[in-house]
Scaffold this active site. Structure first.
Site, mmCIF file in Angstrom:
data_model
loop_
_atom_site.group_PDB
_atom_site.id
_atom_site.type_symbol
_atom_site.label_atom_id
_atom_site.label_comp_id
_atom_site.label_asym_id
_atom_site.label_seq_id
_atom_site.Cartn_x
_atom_site.Cartn_y
_atom_site.Cartn_z
ATOM 1 N N GLY A 132 -8.099 13.292 2.292
ATOM 2 C CA GLY A 132 -6.778 13.555 2.827
ATOM 3 C C GLY A 132 -5.897 12.321 2.759
ATOM 4 N N GLY B 210 -2.845 9.840 4.405
ATOM 5 C CA GLY B 210 -2.642 9.336 5.760
ATOM 6 C C GLY B 210 -3.560 8.177 6.096
ATOM 7 N N HIS B 211 -4.432 7.795 5.132
ATOM 8 C CA HIS B 211 -5.338 6.672 5.353
ATOM 9 C C HIS B 211 -4.965 5.466 4.494
ATOM 10 C CE1 HIS B 211 -7.680 9.621 7.461
ATOM 11 N NE2 HIS B 211 -7.909 10.322 6.365
ATOM 12 N N HIS C 80 -9.248 10.782 11.749
ATOM 13 C CA HIS C 80 -8.257 11.855 11.865
ATOM 14 C C HIS C 80 -7.984 12.161 13.329
ATOM 15 C CE1 HIS C 80 -10.822 12.506 8.308
ATOM 16 N NE2 HIS C 80 -9.670 12.598 7.699
#
Lengths: 333, 333
Positions: free
Chosen positions: A54, A56-57, A219
């Site tokens: 995903g 966002g990291h 997350h």
């Protein structure tokens, strides 16, 4: 939700357009399906390295594509696994005839989709190995994960495996380096604040103004415990103790100490944590021979930090010191 | 106040202890008075480069001490000018006989104290030049500043002047490079959120959940205007327009485009801003030949970004591309 974005649904594509404009010497970006490719891929005779997960990291993983690290990264939507077609196309694009290694963080969606992509790639005659990182000692099983979560060790694995691939080691040898990092790396993280996924528009979880969460996932998955805020030294002890005792790391061993920022925590605080973590490791009898301090595997704007210890040997030391040139990590080239 | 700290009054010292433990190959830290010194200083025959200012803007300046950049940095308390004795000791420590350049951001306290230190150093027979950066086009005069504030250009000046000093250029020549950056660099910033100085314990200013501030300073000093939150593209236009028109930058010119994070804004958002800033610069007829994207001159955990444009010529290009190895910025070594 206060963010420098346009439409929430365009966040990943527009970010990648920015990456492509900023780093054309290092990477190319494809959008259908979406992946970030090393500018000079495929490299004949070199094992291709891929990771993904995903978004966002950041800088992980797209920021780690380039010389001495990854050949491609497959970004999903924020905190959402990428799809098998992304991984398949990336696998084909980096295949220089020496096989492709998939470095996969242990999240159920990532595992399933990387497995499917590996099957499809093998059906097209590409040799693929996969190594799953699962270094987070905080919890056994979690939201979206069976077994331990893959966190900070993934960054270190991408660095040393990238160096091994540059040396033209075989697929099995590069995968062995990754398995060594998997065996020798342990992590734990904590959060002071939550973060907000753009297309959700509100914080992933609530954390009262005087509380923190120990053992949190990248997350915002639940950790071990919530408690009143403590000092940096106390927090560092709470992260180091389970990490040190899990492998366990033994006196006399050499380690790399990685203090990672979750995104919203400034360097001044990360170095305060590093100071105490270094002291604790040294008291434990370890020799901290290398380190990394900064936000490398993040959770958007979450405030907090994680600590990763990686036992080192001569080979890992040489691979760690080898040159790397990517948008998010660079030295020596 | 949610921070990874111990006692607020120990923040800077403990951070520096962490820096010293993490980067002994690059820097040494002294505490009485406090400064960060390049590990191999003084370097005979090389101009010594010093900067400094309040802490809380990391990696600037301590993170920029090392090969190809600064010889020493003098950190004050958070958002507080360092004292003349720090600058004097640092000046003496970096003096390799070729003189010392002080790169000073335009804040009244910094200017006054660097001037005093320069006087004292000259009295001891050290040749000192000072260049004051003042690239922030947002406001003329401000809290703590007469004239424009010194912001993002300072990072770029430290990089190119550091490279010029490595080439063993003379003090006047290195200072001329700094004056060129001062003449050719312009910046403007904005904030989505405030930040909290540890020894104050509450946010520097209040910004309602649906508002932002355009033209803010790196200590949260008032900017041009507060308004309702807009899209990243609209915000980028609001920052680029005054920057482009101030010098003004002319069609056909080559520029470096620096999108800086204020601390709490993640890479995903900075690249969205970069994408639009690159588009606007290109439409203006400029050729973006180099860039820097990331949190390099920050305001603790403030969310927001600033944009700096620097006109480039062949000499600046070569100096920008020269190797650098510091805790906070490194490539090519």
């Amino acid at each position: 939700m206060k963010k420098l974005i346009n439409k929430p649904e365009d966040v990943v594509v527009e970010e990648l357009q920015g990456v492509a404009l900023a780093h054309p010497d290092l990477v190319k970006v494809f959008y259908d399906p979406t992946y970030v490719l090393r500018a000079n891929a495929p490299i004949k005779g070199k094992v291709g390295l891929i990771s993904g997960g995903g978004s966002g990291h950041e800088p992980m993983h797209g920021g780690f594509v380039g010389y001495g690290m990854l050949d491609a990264a497959c970004p999903g939507a924020v905190f959402t696994s990428p799809t098998p077609d992304q991984m398949l196309e990336a696998t084909k694009a980096v295949n220089g005839g020496a096989g492709v290694l998939h470095i996969v963080k242990n999240y159920t969606g990532d595992i399933m989709n990387f497995e499917m992509a590996a099957e499809l790639a093998r059906a097209e005659g590409i040799e693929v190995e996969s190594v799953v990182t699962d270094d987070d000692v905080a919890v056994q099983d979690s939201l979206w994960t069976a077994g331990r979560r893959g966190v900070g060790s993934t960054v270190l694995a991408e660095k040393v495996c990238g160096a091994a691939a540059e040396q033209r080691r075989s697929l099995k040898e590069v995968a062995d380096v990754c398995r060594k990092v998997k065996a020798w790396g342990r992590s734990m993280g904590m959060a002071l604040t939550s973060c907000t996924v753009p297309h959700v528009g509100k914080p992933t979880f609530d954390l009262p103004e005087d509380e923190m969460e120990i053992g949190i996932g990248i997350h915002g998955e639940p950790g071990r415990t919530r408690m009143k805020l403590k000092t940096a030294d106390e927090i560092t002890e709470m992260l180091m103790e389970p990490v040190l005792n899990d492998l366990p790391y033994k006196a006399g061993e050499e380690v790399l100490l990685f203090v990672n920022g979750m995104g919203g925590t400034p360097p001044i605080e990360l170095y305060i944590v590093y100071r105490k973590a270094h002291e604790i490791a040294t008291k434990h009898g370890l020799k901290v021979v290398r380190n990394l301090v900064g936000p490398y595997i993040t959770s958007l704007e979450m405030a907090g930090a994680s600590i990763t210890l990686l036992k080192m040997d001569d080979d890992l030391l040489k691979l760690w010191d080898a040159p790397v040139k990517t948008p998010g990590l660079r030295w020596g080239v």
